[in-house]
Write an enzyme that holds these catalytic residues in place. Sequence first.
Site, PDB file in Angstrom:
ATOM      1  CB  CYS A   1      17.395 -32.977  24.080  1.00 47.50           C
ATOM      2  SG  CYS A   1      18.194 -34.145  23.239  1.00 47.50           S
TER       3      CYS A   1
ATOM      4  CB  CYS B   1      21.891 -37.883  28.639  1.00 44.68           C
ATOM      5  SG  CYS B   1      21.903 -36.167  27.978  1.00 44.68           S
TER       6      CYS B   1
ATOM      7  CB  CYS C   1      34.047 -40.146  27.561  1.00 44.09           C
ATOM      8  SG  CYS C   1      32.887 -41.090  26.971  1.00 44.09           S
TER       9      CYS C   1
ATOM     10  CB  CYS D   1      15.053 -33.892  28.639  1.00 44.61           C
ATOM     11  SG  CYS D   1      15.845 -35.398  29.231  1.00 44.61           S
TER      12      CYS D   1
ATOM     13  CG  ASP E   1      34.021 -44.442  14.170  1.00 49.75           C
ATOM     14  OD1 ASP E   1      33.770 -43.357  14.798  1.00 49.75           O
ATOM     15  OD2 ASP E   1      34.873 -45.631  14.795  1.00 49.75           O
TER      16      ASP E   1
ATOM     17  CB  CYS F   1      24.769 -40.524  28.156  1.00 46.24           C
ATOM     18  SG  CYS F   1      25.726 -40.985  26.530  1.00 46.24           S
TER      19      CYS F   1
ATOM     20  CB  CYS G   1      18.135 -41.084  25.914  1.00 46.99           C
ATOM     21  SG  CYS G   1      17.450 -40.175  24.932  1.00 46.99           S
TER      22      CYS G   1
ATOM     23  CB  CYS H   1      30.128 -45.612  28.946  1.00 48.75           C
ATOM     24  SG  CYS H   1      29.040 -45.299  30.129  1.00 48.75           S
TER      25      CYS H   1
ATOM     26  CB  CYS I   1      27.759 -38.490  32.393  1.00 51.64           C
ATOM     27  SG  CYS I   1      29.403 -38.657  31.724  1.00 51.64           S
TER      28      CYS I   1
END
Length: 396
Positions: free
Chosen positions: A195, A201, A221, A198, A141, A251, A255, A248, A205
């Site tokens: 995806c 998401c 966001c 589609c 990360d 999204c 899915c 959050c 949002c």
Amino acid sequence: MSRTEHDIDWGKLKSELKEAAPQLGIDKIGFAAADPFTELKGILLKHRAKGFESGFEERDIEKRVDPSLTLAEPRSIVSIAVAYPSKLKDPPRSEPGAYRGMLSRSAWGTDYHHVLRNRLERLADWIHARVPDARLASMVDTGALVDRAVAERAGIGWVGKNCSVITPEFGSWVYLGEMITNLPFPPDQPVLESCGDCTICIDACPTDALVGPGQLNAQRCVSYLTQTKGIIEDDKLKEKIGNRLYGCDTCQIVCPKNKGIHFDHHPELQPDPEQVKPLLKPLLEMSNREFKERFGSSAASWRGKKPIQRNAILALGNFRDATAVPQLAELLRRDERPEIRGTAAWALGRIGGEAALEALDAAREHERDDAARREVEKARMKLRERKDDHVGSAEV
């Protein structure tokens, strides 16, 4: 090396490592070439030029796209994924006067940074047992490389329109980590699934932060907003945060690839319902010690207690919890932090009532911080207008 590079069957070693992954606590492992992420550089530069960055990223874009700036003469990157739970067993419910907030699933259980580092250490030990002088550089990360780009190249999954890596096996409910190596592991093939047409998401949002397929304006966001420390000045964004205390999941929840997917086989990642859906009003009075005891093990703790408390105030305002007015009025009167006072003013304006208006009127006389004072004035004017409208309609 105890054995020369030519003595090792790297394809066989890779296969053995894939077989060993579950025993190392790794749900999926993939291998990628360590070439620079040339196409990604242009994307990141455009992202920065548009002001879409969160500010939490590595600032040096060259480091983000060139593995050799982290480990000299890299030859492969090992990408790992660890699945985490998506469902809470017997979740506590919000009730009038006892409303609750929410931590996103990425903050359930033990801080995933610790969990992933543990898995990468196990992986490093496994490799060093077979290639003693291997050079390895692990990151989770906060490392320089873009986790999602590495995972996509290594065949872990594809980057969805919600900017999450979606795996065929675990959906997007996975934590990612990677290890740059000087070992010539053969690369895996990228996942060809996508995806398609589609856009669920993007449509779902809350703040329209997904500005296009795989494009996120982090400044809008909700997950980013919950981790900021100051006053959130845009009232619409305050409302959109709802009762989220950290992160959050919208999204990912919507899915279709995540439908019915829930993996809870890692003990460290099991959520404590009272930690991840806590009562809001007690959060307002938490000491630093209480915060560390309650949330210190969670990824939600990395920014300290102030964002959590501010978000709890937002949630009480969004719930319009009249029972919270005395506490909010006290925060407005006495708290040393202007972002807490300013947010309390907003919440009082959203809840309304005579007691809230009295607290705002009093704050107008003594508030000296400009940003907090603006929040007091906005909330006060809102309630004054509401009161005048009520009197006017009553006279008619």
